[in-house]
Motif scaffolding. Structure first.
Motif, PDB file in Angstrom:
ATOM      1  N   TYR A 132      44.346  42.654  47.891  1.00 55.42           N
ATOM      2  CA  TYR A 132      44.239  42.761  49.350  1.00 55.42           C
ATOM      3  C   TYR A 132      43.018  43.593  49.692  1.00 55.42           C
ATOM      4  O   TYR A 132      43.088  44.809  49.764  1.00 55.42           O
ATOM      5  CB  TYR A 132      45.478  43.439  49.938  1.00 55.42           C
ATOM      6  N   THR A 133      41.889  42.933  49.883  1.00 53.22           N
ATOM      7  CA  THR A 133      40.681  43.685  50.214  1.00 53.22           C
ATOM      8  C   THR A 133      40.326  43.597  51.694  1.00 53.22           C
ATOM      9  O   THR A 133      39.533  44.382  52.176  1.00 53.22           O
ATOM     10  CB  THR A 133      39.491  43.192  49.385  1.00 53.22           C
TER      11      THR A 133
ATOM     12  N   SER B  48      47.489  47.593  60.286  1.00 52.74           N
ATOM     13  CA  SER B  48      46.620  48.377  59.406  1.00 52.74           C
ATOM     14  C   SER B  48      46.794  47.833  58.001  1.00 52.74           C
ATOM     15  O   SER B  48      47.922  47.582  57.567  1.00 52.74           O
ATOM     16  CB  SER B  48      47.030  49.854  59.408  1.00 52.74           C
TER      17      SER B  48
ATOM     18  N   SER C 193      43.769  45.332  44.224  1.00 49.07           N
ATOM     19  CA  SER C 193      45.114  45.201  44.787  1.00 49.07           C
ATOM     20  C   SER C 193      45.453  43.755  45.147  1.00 49.07           C
ATOM     21  O   SER C 193      46.616  43.435  45.345  1.00 49.07           O
ATOM     22  CB  SER C 193      45.243  46.052  46.051  1.00 49.07           C
TER      23      SER C 193
ATOM     24  N   LEU D  20      46.824  48.244  51.729  1.00 48.07           N
ATOM     25  CA  LEU D  20      46.425  48.045  50.334  1.00 48.07           C
ATOM     26  C   LEU D  20      45.014  47.494  50.197  1.00 48.07           C
ATOM     27  O   LEU D  20      44.694  46.881  49.184  1.00 48.07           O
ATOM     28  CB  LEU D  20      47.408  47.087  49.644  1.00 48.07           C
ATOM     29  N   ASN D  21      44.169  47.689  51.183  1.00 48.91           N
ATOM     30  CA  ASN D  21      42.824  47.107  51.166  1.00 48.91           C
ATOM     31  C   ASN D  21      41.902  47.847  50.202  1.00 48.91           C
ATOM     32  O   ASN D  21      40.977  48.548  50.593  1.00 48.91           O
ATOM     33  CB  ASN D  21      42.225  47.078  52.570  1.00 48.91           C
ATOM     34  N   THR D  22      42.198  47.691  48.905  1.00 52.97           N
ATOM     35  CA  THR D  22      41.393  48.334  47.863  1.00 52.97           C
ATOM     36  C   THR D  22      41.091  47.322  46.764  1.00 52.97           C
ATOM     37  O   THR D  22      41.833  46.354  46.576  1.00 52.97           O
ATOM     38  CB  THR D  22      42.145  49.520  47.238  1.00 52.97           C
ATOM     39  N   ALA D  23      40.034  47.555  46.049  1.00 57.03           N
ATOM     40  CA  ALA D  23      39.677  46.672  44.934  1.00 57.03           C
ATOM     41  C   ALA D  23      40.819  46.655  43.922  1.00 57.03           C
ATOM     42  O   ALA D  23      41.424  47.682  43.638  1.00 57.03           O
ATOM     43  CB  ALA D  23      38.395  47.150  44.282  1.00 57.03           C
TER      44      ALA D  23
END
Length: 150
Positions: free
Chosen positions: A43-44, A33, A41, A36-39
């Motif tokens: 890590y998108t 999962s 970070s 940190l898949n956020t703008a």
């Protein structure tokens, strides 16, 4: 002469088979999962798979593959037991302690495209309490882009 050559080939194959560990169970495959898949970070689109299998002799072979990581960055990975963090909804957010040390014994560096493979062997005895696997940035272990509940 042909018989001697054939015996040499058969003997070589038999000896090489003796040096290969046998698999005790089936491969277990778990998807990572992206934590940190956020703008902003870095890590998108972090994703990947954790695959492990227990071998005779008491070792677990683990192979982690990841994509969407930062390019040319050192990462470490390990198993954790389940923790007791407040508000935890799954093992990955439970804050459990490390079990078994680093997978592969050290850090591994992602390639220029942010792809990474980590391979290692660890004793199944020390992994009895393992509940999840995560991948951390090597220089900043508090940055955890990927985790897989096991």
């Amino acid at each position: 002469m042909k018989r001697i050559a054939l015996m040499a080939v058969v003997s070589t194959l038999a000896l090489s088979a003796c040096n290969q560990p046998s698999v005790v169970g089936n491969n277990v495959s778990k998807d990572f999962s992206g934590l940190l898949n956020t703008a902003g970070s870095g890590y998108t689109a972090a994703a990947g798979t954790a695959v492990y299998v227990d071998l005779t002799g008491g070792d677990r072979r683990t192979i982690l593959t990841a994509t969407g990581l930062k390019a040319n960055t050192a990462y470490i990975s390990h198993y954790h037991s389940k923790g007791t963090a407040a508000g935890s909804t799954n093992d990955c957010t439970s804050g459990g302690p490390v079990v078994g040390g680093l997978i592969g014994g050290g850090s591994f560096t992602s390639d220029a495209d942010g792809k990474l493979t980590i391979k290692g062997f660890q004793s199944t005895d020390v992994l009895k309490e393992a509940a999840y696997i995560n991948i951390h940035e090597g220089a900043t272990p508090s940055v955890i882009p990927l985790c897989a509940d096991i």
